[in-house]
Write a protein that holds these residues in place. Structure first.
Motif, PDB file in Angstrom:
ATOM      1  N   ALA A 181      -1.311  -8.253  -3.895  1.00  0.00           N
ATOM      2  CA  ALA A 181       0.137  -8.365  -3.688  1.00  0.00           C
ATOM      3  C   ALA A 181       0.486  -9.646  -2.933  1.00  0.00           C
ATOM      4  N   CYS A 182      -0.339  -9.999  -1.940  1.00  0.00           N
ATOM      5  CA  CYS A 182      -0.100 -11.225  -1.170  1.00  0.00           C
ATOM      6  C   CYS A 182      -0.197 -12.454  -2.061  1.00  0.00           C
ATOM      7  N   VAL A 183      -1.189 -12.476  -2.950  1.00  0.00           N
ATOM      8  CA  VAL A 183      -1.348 -13.602  -3.874  1.00  0.00           C
ATOM      9  C   VAL A 183      -0.127 -13.721  -4.776  1.00  0.00           C
ATOM     10  N   LEU A 184       0.353 -12.607  -5.297  1.00  0.00           N
ATOM     11  CA  LEU A 184       1.537 -12.624  -6.167  1.00  0.00           C
ATOM     12  C   LEU A 184       2.782 -13.090  -5.403  1.00  0.00           C
ATOM     13  N   LEU A 185       2.915 -12.657  -4.160  1.00  0.00           N
ATOM     14  CA  LEU A 185       4.046 -13.100  -3.341  1.00  0.00           C
ATOM     15  C   LEU A 185       3.983 -14.600  -3.096  1.00  0.00           C
ATOM     16  N   GLU A 186       2.787 -15.129  -2.852  1.00  0.00           N
ATOM     17  CA  GLU A 186       2.630 -16.574  -2.656  1.00  0.00           C
ATOM     18  C   GLU A 186       2.992 -17.338  -3.924  1.00  0.00           C
ATOM     19  N   MET A 187       2.877 -16.686  -5.080  1.00  0.00           N
ATOM     20  CA  MET A 187       3.243 -17.322  -6.346  1.00  0.00           C
ATOM     21  C   MET A 187       4.734 -17.228  -6.639  1.00  0.00           C
ATOM     22  N   GLY A 188       5.472 -16.592  -5.722  1.00  0.00           N
ATOM     23  CA  GLY A 188       6.920 -16.529  -5.868  1.00  0.00           C
ATOM     24  C   GLY A 188       7.430 -15.289  -6.565  1.00  0.00           C
ATOM     25  N   ALA A 189       6.558 -14.294  -6.776  1.00  0.00           N
ATOM     26  CA  ALA A 189       6.976 -13.070  -7.458  1.00  0.00           C
ATOM     27  C   ALA A 189       7.742 -12.148  -6.516  1.00  0.00           C
ATOM     28  N   ASN A 190       8.596 -11.327  -7.115  1.00  0.00           N
ATOM     29  CA  ASN A 190       9.272 -10.232  -6.415  1.00  0.00           C
ATOM     30  C   ASN A 190       8.432  -8.993  -6.704  1.00  0.00           C
ATOM     31  N   VAL A 191       7.634  -8.562  -5.721  1.00  0.00           N
ATOM     32  CA  VAL A 191       6.561  -7.599  -5.964  1.00  0.00           C
ATOM     33  C   VAL A 191       6.952  -6.178  -5.553  1.00  0.00           C
ATOM     34  N   TYR A 192       6.794  -5.261  -6.511  1.00  0.00           N
ATOM     35  CA  TYR A 192       6.881  -3.821  -6.276  1.00  0.00           C
ATOM     36  C   TYR A 192       5.453  -3.297  -6.400  1.00  0.00           C
ATOM     37  N   THR A 193       4.949  -2.620  -5.376  1.00  0.00           N
ATOM     38  CA  THR A 193       3.561  -2.175  -5.414  1.00  0.00           C
ATOM     39  C   THR A 193       3.457  -0.704  -5.069  1.00  0.00           C
ATOM     40  N   ILE A 194       2.677   0.024  -5.860  1.00  0.00           N
ATOM     41  CA  ILE A 194       2.563   1.475  -5.682  1.00  0.00           C
ATOM     42  C   ILE A 194       1.100   1.857  -5.500  1.00  0.00           C
ATOM     43  N   GLU A 195       0.848   2.730  -4.519  1.00  0.00           N
ATOM     44  CA  GLU A 195      -0.503   3.173  -4.191  1.00  0.00           C
ATOM     45  C   GLU A 195      -0.582   4.691  -4.251  1.00  0.00           C
ATOM     46  N   TYR A 196      -1.632   5.199  -4.900  1.00  0.00           N
ATOM     47  CA  TYR A 196      -1.819   6.644  -5.045  1.00  0.00           C
ATOM     48  C   TYR A 196      -2.282   7.289  -3.735  1.00  0.00           C
ATOM     49  N   ASN A 197      -3.197   6.628  -3.032  1.00  0.00           N
ATOM     50  CA  ASN A 197      -3.800   7.188  -1.832  1.00  0.00           C
ATOM     51  C   ASN A 197      -2.872   7.023  -0.618  1.00  0.00           C
ATOM     52  N   LYS A 198      -2.485   8.121   0.007  1.00  0.00           N
ATOM     53  CA  LYS A 198      -1.509   8.080   1.101  1.00  0.00           C
ATOM     54  C   LYS A 198      -2.030   7.330   2.320  1.00  0.00           C
ATOM     55  N   ILE A 199      -3.324   7.480   2.617  1.00  0.00           N
ATOM     56  CA  ILE A 199      -3.895   6.807   3.789  1.00  0.00           C
ATOM     57  C   ILE A 199      -3.870   5.292   3.599  1.00  0.00           C
ATOM     58  N   LEU A 200      -4.297   4.831   2.428  1.00  0.00           N
ATOM     59  CA  LEU A 200      -4.260   3.393   2.142  1.00  0.00           C
ATOM     60  C   LEU A 200      -2.829   2.877   2.132  1.00  0.00           C
ATOM     61  N   TYR A 201      -1.927   3.652   1.537  1.00  0.00           N
ATOM     62  CA  TYR A 201      -0.521   3.257   1.487  1.00  0.00           C
ATOM     63  C   TYR A 201       0.028   3.015   2.889  1.00  0.00           C
ATOM     64  N   GLU A 202      -0.184   3.962   3.793  1.00  0.00           N
ATOM     65  CA  GLU A 202       0.346   3.831   5.146  1.00  0.00           C
ATOM     66  C   GLU A 202      -0.282   2.644   5.872  1.00  0.00           C
ATOM     67  N   ARG A 203      -1.589   2.480   5.696  1.00  0.00           N
ATOM     68  CA  ARG A 203      -2.289   1.383   6.363  1.00  0.00           C
ATOM     69  C   ARG A 203      -1.756   0.034   5.899  1.00  0.00           C
ATOM     70  N   GLY A 210       3.149 -11.335   7.485  1.00  0.00           N
ATOM     71  CA  GLY A 210       4.309 -12.033   6.952  1.00  0.00           C
ATOM     72  C   GLY A 210       4.601 -11.767   5.494  1.00  0.00           C
ATOM     73  N   TYR A 211       3.921 -10.758   4.910  1.00  0.00           N
ATOM     74  CA  TYR A 211       4.124 -10.418   3.499  1.00  0.00           C
ATOM     75  C   TYR A 211       4.877  -9.100   3.398  1.00  0.00           C
ATOM     76  N   ARG A 212       5.937  -9.101   2.585  1.00  0.00           N
ATOM     77  CA  ARG A 212       6.792  -7.910   2.497  1.00  0.00           C
ATOM     78  C   ARG A 212       7.134  -7.561   1.044  1.00  0.00           C
ATOM     79  N   PRO A 213       6.181  -7.015   0.317  1.00  0.00           N
ATOM     80  CA  PRO A 213       6.523  -6.469  -1.004  1.00  0.00           C
ATOM     81  C   PRO A 213       7.301  -5.172  -0.833  1.00  0.00           C
ATOM     82  N   HIS A 214       7.798  -4.618  -1.934  1.00  0.00           N
ATOM     83  CA  HIS A 214       8.441  -3.297  -1.910  1.00  0.00           C
ATOM     84  C   HIS A 214       7.333  -2.258  -2.067  1.00  0.00           C
TER      85      HIS A 214
END
Length: 216
Positions: free
Chosen positions: A95-117, A126-130
């Protein structure tokens, strides 16, 4: 979190490796050259941060090999402002790489622990995808359509729901195969009913969880 001259030098060395493996997209290389991959590693493991290999991050998941991230990003053909859905947030590195490329990133994670982390960690860098948590195998229909969709886990087949969530001329990059290895596919949506499918190299990803993946 420090990004020192030494770390930047290690990233330059990594870029040489990626160029040697055939990555030519300068936007992709520049993005990988900017993202401090060592931030995702414990201090005791920093020597692994810029090696071209995947590394465990817990919960049965990995931070992807830099070459894999570069390959998928290159085939995705991201443009400045592209609306991109990433399925499988994981560590957040892709997601960070895509943001550096100028993308508007929506990212979804199945695992709740990884998602929260990851949801808490990336903004510190300094990276803020949706961020979203849920079954990414079904996409994110309430935020569709997308210009690009990237799947960072191995799928048994191409979910129809993901194709339907692409804009016309939108691109889906997805590894498809069994639990051992998958072939990288690029699906381009030509019109409402027609798609173009291209096949590339084999890779090895963790399984895509969810209803249209390998289940729970």
């Amino acid at each position: 979190m420090e990004d020192s001259y030494k770390h930047r030098g290690m990233r330059r060395s990594l870029l040489k490796i990626l160029r040697g493996k055939g990555i030519t997209d300068e936007a992709v290389l520049a993005a990988i050259g900017k993202v401090p991959r060592h931030f995702f590693f414990d201090n005791a493991l920093l020597e692994h941060a810029y090696q071209d290999k995947a590394f465990p991050i817990g919960e049965g998941q990995t931070i992807s090999q830099p070459y894999t991230v570069a390959f998928q990003s290159e085939k995705l053909s991201v443009k400045e402002g592209s609306k991109v859905l990433e399925i499988g947030t994981g560590s957040g590195y892709q997601a960070c790489v895509l943001l550096e490329m100028g993308a508007n990133v929506y990212t979804i994670e199945y695992n709740k622990i990884l998602y929260e982390r990851t949801r808490k960690f990336l903004p510190k860098m300094g990276y803020r995808p949706h961020f979203f948590q849920g079954d990414g195998s079904k996409g994110l229909p309430r935020h569709a359509p997308f210009d690009r969709i990237i799947v960072t886990a191995g799928a048994p087949s191409v979910p129809d729901s993901l194709i339907r969530q692409l804009n016309i001329n939108g691109i889906l990059i997805i590894p498809v195969g069994n639990n051992e290895r998958q072939k990288m596919l690029r699906i381009t949506r030509i019109d409402e009913k027609k798609i173009k499918k291209e096949e590339f190299d084999f890779f090895s990803f963790v399984p895509l969880k969810g209803e249209e993946g390998w289940g729970r």
